[in-house]
Write a protein that holds these residues in place. Structure first.
Motif, PDB file in Angstrom:
ATOM      1  N   ARG A 156       3.996   4.645  30.951  1.00  0.00           N
ATOM      2  CA  ARG A 156       4.133   3.290  31.468  1.00  0.00           C
ATOM      3  C   ARG A 156       3.214   2.283  30.785  1.00  0.00           C
ATOM      4  O   ARG A 156       3.442   1.075  30.856  1.00  0.00           O
ATOM      5  CB  ARG A 156       3.802   3.277  32.976  1.00  0.00           C
ATOM      6  N   GLU A 157       2.153   2.774  30.154  1.00  0.00           N
ATOM      7  CA  GLU A 157       1.112   1.893  29.636  1.00  0.00           C
ATOM      8  C   GLU A 157       1.467   1.328  28.261  1.00  0.00           C
ATOM      9  O   GLU A 157       1.989   2.036  27.393  1.00  0.00           O
ATOM     10  CB  GLU A 157      -0.215   2.647  29.557  1.00  0.00           C
ATOM     11  N   SER A 158       1.156   0.065  28.056  1.00  0.00           N
ATOM     12  CA  SER A 158       1.339  -0.544  26.747  1.00  0.00           C
ATOM     13  C   SER A 158       0.307   0.019  25.767  1.00  0.00           C
ATOM     14  O   SER A 158      -0.728   0.547  26.179  1.00  0.00           O
ATOM     15  CB  SER A 158       1.204  -2.067  26.842  1.00  0.00           C
ATOM     16  N   PHE A 159       0.584  -0.084  24.496  1.00  0.00           N
ATOM     17  CA  PHE A 159      -0.342   0.424  23.487  1.00  0.00           C
ATOM     18  C   PHE A 159      -0.242  -0.431  22.232  1.00  0.00           C
ATOM     19  O   PHE A 159       0.749  -1.133  22.003  1.00  0.00           O
ATOM     20  CB  PHE A 159      -0.060   1.895  23.166  1.00  0.00           C
ATOM     21  N   THR A 160      -1.283  -0.346  21.432  1.00  0.00           N
ATOM     22  CA  THR A 160      -1.347  -1.071  20.164  1.00  0.00           C
ATOM     23  C   THR A 160      -1.466  -0.071  19.036  1.00  0.00           C
ATOM     24  O   THR A 160      -2.255   0.875  19.118  1.00  0.00           O
ATOM     25  CB  THR A 160      -2.549  -2.029  20.134  1.00  0.00           C
ATOM     26  N   LEU A 161      -0.709  -0.267  17.983  1.00  0.00           N
ATOM     27  CA  LEU A 161      -0.712   0.659  16.871  1.00  0.00           C
ATOM     28  C   LEU A 161      -1.881   0.396  15.926  1.00  0.00           C
ATOM     29  O   LEU A 161      -2.240  -0.755  15.680  1.00  0.00           O
ATOM     30  CB  LEU A 161       0.600   0.539  16.090  1.00  0.00           C
ATOM     31  N   ALA A 162      -2.446   1.460  15.415  1.00  0.00           N
ATOM     32  CA  ALA A 162      -3.441   1.329  14.356  1.00  0.00           C
ATOM     33  C   ALA A 162      -2.726   0.904  13.071  1.00  0.00           C
ATOM     34  O   ALA A 162      -1.531   1.168  12.900  1.00  0.00           O
ATOM     35  CB  ALA A 162      -4.166   2.654  14.140  1.00  0.00           C
ATOM     36  N   PRO A 163      -3.425   0.239  12.155  1.00  0.00           N
ATOM     37  CA  PRO A 163      -2.769  -0.211  10.915  1.00  0.00           C
ATOM     38  C   PRO A 163      -2.072   0.914  10.158  1.00  0.00           C
ATOM     39  O   PRO A 163      -1.033   0.699   9.535  1.00  0.00           O
ATOM     40  CB  PRO A 163      -3.939  -0.793  10.105  1.00  0.00           C
ATOM     41  N   GLU A 164      -2.645   2.145  10.215  1.00  0.00           N
ATOM     42  CA  GLU A 164      -2.042   3.257   9.476  1.00  0.00           C
ATOM     43  C   GLU A 164      -0.642   3.578   9.963  1.00  0.00           C
ATOM     44  O   GLU A 164       0.189   4.097   9.207  1.00  0.00           O
ATOM     45  CB  GLU A 164      -2.921   4.511   9.593  1.00  0.00           C
ATOM     46  N   ALA A 165      -0.341   3.282  11.227  1.00  0.00           N
ATOM     47  CA  ALA A 165       0.971   3.614  11.780  1.00  0.00           C
ATOM     48  C   ALA A 165       2.080   2.805  11.124  1.00  0.00           C
ATOM     49  O   ALA A 165       3.247   3.235  11.114  1.00  0.00           O
ATOM     50  CB  ALA A 165       0.976   3.386  13.287  1.00  0.00           C
ATOM     51  N   GLU A 166       1.748   1.642  10.572  1.00  0.00           N
ATOM     52  CA  GLU A 166       2.768   0.827   9.916  1.00  0.00           C
ATOM     53  C   GLU A 166       3.393   1.554   8.736  1.00  0.00           C
ATOM     54  O   GLU A 166       4.539   1.289   8.364  1.00  0.00           O
ATOM     55  CB  GLU A 166       2.154  -0.494   9.460  1.00  0.00           C
ATOM     56  N   MET A 194       0.839  -1.200   0.000  1.00  0.00           N
ATOM     57  CA  MET A 194       0.000   0.000   0.000  1.00  0.00           C
ATOM     58  C   MET A 194       0.874   1.250   0.000  1.00  0.00           C
ATOM     59  O   MET A 194       1.816   1.369   0.781  1.00  0.00           O
ATOM     60  CB  MET A 194      -0.899   0.015   1.248  1.00  0.00           C
ATOM     61  N   VAL A 195       0.594   2.190  -0.909  1.00  0.00           N
ATOM     62  CA  VAL A 195       1.379   3.411  -1.021  1.00  0.00           C
ATOM     63  C   VAL A 195       1.037   4.359   0.123  1.00  0.00           C
ATOM     64  O   VAL A 195      -0.131   4.611   0.412  1.00  0.00           O
ATOM     65  CB  VAL A 195       1.124   4.104  -2.376  1.00  0.00           C
ATOM     66  N   LEU A 196       2.056   4.879   0.777  1.00  0.00           N
ATOM     67  CA  LEU A 196       1.850   5.830   1.872  1.00  0.00           C
ATOM     68  C   LEU A 196       1.297   7.138   1.315  1.00  0.00           C
ATOM     69  O   LEU A 196       1.722   7.602   0.258  1.00  0.00           O
ATOM     70  CB  LEU A 196       3.169   6.070   2.586  1.00  0.00           C
ATOM     71  N   SER A 197       0.329   7.727   2.019  1.00  0.00           N
ATOM     72  CA  SER A 197      -0.219   9.013   1.597  1.00  0.00           C
ATOM     73  C   SER A 197      -0.181  10.001   2.751  1.00  0.00           C
ATOM     74  O   SER A 197      -0.292   9.614   3.920  1.00  0.00           O
ATOM     75  CB  SER A 197      -1.658   8.852   1.089  1.00  0.00           C
ATOM     76  N   LEU A 198      -0.001  11.264   2.400  1.00  0.00           N
ATOM     77  CA  LEU A 198      -0.021  12.368   3.350  1.00  0.00           C
ATOM     78  C   LEU A 198      -1.040  13.379   2.874  1.00  0.00           C
ATOM     79  O   LEU A 198      -1.072  13.730   1.694  1.00  0.00           O
ATOM     80  CB  LEU A 198       1.358  13.038   3.442  1.00  0.00           C
ATOM     81  N   ILE A 199      -1.889  13.855   3.776  1.00  0.00           N
ATOM     82  CA  ILE A 199      -2.833  14.923   3.454  1.00  0.00           C
ATOM     83  C   ILE A 199      -2.267  16.216   4.037  1.00  0.00           C
ATOM     84  O   ILE A 199      -2.090  16.331   5.249  1.00  0.00           O
ATOM     85  CB  ILE A 199      -4.228  14.652   4.031  1.00  0.00           C
ATOM     86  N   HIS A 230      -8.462   8.052   1.879  1.00  0.00           N
ATOM     87  CA  HIS A 230      -7.034   8.142   1.547  1.00  0.00           C
ATOM     88  C   HIS A 230      -6.135   7.377   2.514  1.00  0.00           C
ATOM     89  O   HIS A 230      -4.960   7.167   2.210  1.00  0.00           O
ATOM     90  CB  HIS A 230      -6.598   9.605   1.519  1.00  0.00           C
ATOM     91  N   ALA A 231      -6.648   6.978   3.668  1.00  0.00           N
ATOM     92  CA  ALA A 231      -5.855   6.277   4.694  1.00  0.00           C
ATOM     93  C   ALA A 231      -4.504   6.945   4.897  1.00  0.00           C
ATOM     94  O   ALA A 231      -3.457   6.324   4.745  1.00  0.00           O
ATOM     95  CB  ALA A 231      -5.673   4.813   4.302  1.00  0.00           C
ATOM     96  N   PRO A 232      -4.490   8.243   5.250  1.00  0.00           N
ATOM     97  CA  PRO A 232      -3.204   8.953   5.350  1.00  0.00           C
ATOM     98  C   PRO A 232      -2.384   8.485   6.545  1.00  0.00           C
ATOM     99  O   PRO A 232      -2.924   8.205   7.623  1.00  0.00           O
ATOM    100  CB  PRO A 232      -3.638  10.415   5.524  1.00  0.00           C
ATOM    101  N   ALA A 233      -1.071   8.408   6.341  1.00  0.00           N
ATOM    102  CA  ALA A 233      -0.177   8.158   7.466  1.00  0.00           C
ATOM    103  C   ALA A 233      -0.137   9.380   8.365  1.00  0.00           C
ATOM    104  O   ALA A 233       0.029   9.263   9.585  1.00  0.00           O
ATOM    105  CB  ALA A 233       1.223   7.828   6.963  1.00  0.00           C
TER     106      ALA A 233
END
Length: 225
Positions: A157-167, A1-6, A100-103
């Protein structure tokens, strides 16, 4: 998937600087740009109560703006398209993000010497922050011609999970010569345990997987600058 920026687009120096910076970043990441122009930003639709004809008239008056932005887009180093809206609303931001699923959403730092423009940018940032969209603010003194080389990841201190867009941002972190820093801010005391847990949370998120271990820095909120 191509990265996009708005990137929020306009013809004055701050907006032009944001476009240039976003273009450099997208070029380094082999991505694409969306140039977004809005007249206002609001939590509520000003045309909701029967004013759609006025909205269409306002959009028609922006034809020249869209055409000029399209010509400017042709001179960028990355593929770019143009979006024009009368107002940035939560629903508009959501629709843009879905399409657009922008990063990142990219905009210039508000200039206190231009109150009207600053108010618009501040309102845009508030809508994006409320919607938890990733946001990059380009300062007035950015280093032209250079993509980020020092990236600070604020964590607690808290753990977190990344959204798919963060990849989509992983290639940015992996650029040669990039320095990664994990920062933990404590309140009034030195919290070394919190710093260590913050680094563990970042590493467990897979954001820096396969990359050199980030540098860890602790700050107290009174001296965070």
């Amino acid at each position: 998937m191509v990265l996009s920026l708005i990137v929020f687009a306009g013809f004055y120096p701050p907006a032009r600087r944001a476009i240039t910076y976003a273009d450099q970043l997208a070029q380094a990441l082999e991505g694409r740009l969306v140039l977004l122009h809005v007249n206002r930003a609001s939590q509520f639709d000003p045309y909701a109560l029967g004013g759609r004809s006025y909205q269409q008239g306002e959009l028609a008056r922006q034809t020249d703006t869209a055409a000029i932005l399209a010509r400017q887009a042709e001179d960028l180093h990355t593929p770019a398209t143009v979006e024009v809206a009368t107002d940035l609303l939560p629903a508009v931001a959501q629709e843009l993000a879905q399409r657009h699923a922008p990063a990142l959403f990219v905009l210039s730092q508000p200039d206190e010497n231009s109150p009207a423009a600053a108010n618009l940018l501040t309102a845009c940032m508030e809508i994006l922050r409320t919607g938890s969209y990733p946001l990059l603010v380009v300062p007035p003194t950015d280093a032209a011609g250079h993509v980020p080389r020092r990236i600070l990841i604020a964590a607690d201190r808290e753990s977190f999970t990344l959204a798919p867009e963060a990849e989509a941002l992983r290639p940015l972190l992996a650029l040669p010569g990039t320095e990664l820093i994990v920062a933990h801010v404590s309140s009034g005391v030195e919290d070394n345990e919190g710093c260590a847990l913050a680094l563990r949370a970042v590493q467990a998120s897979s954001l820096v997987q396969g990359l050199p271990a980030p540098e860890l820095r602790g700050y107290q909120h009174e001296r965070h600058a």
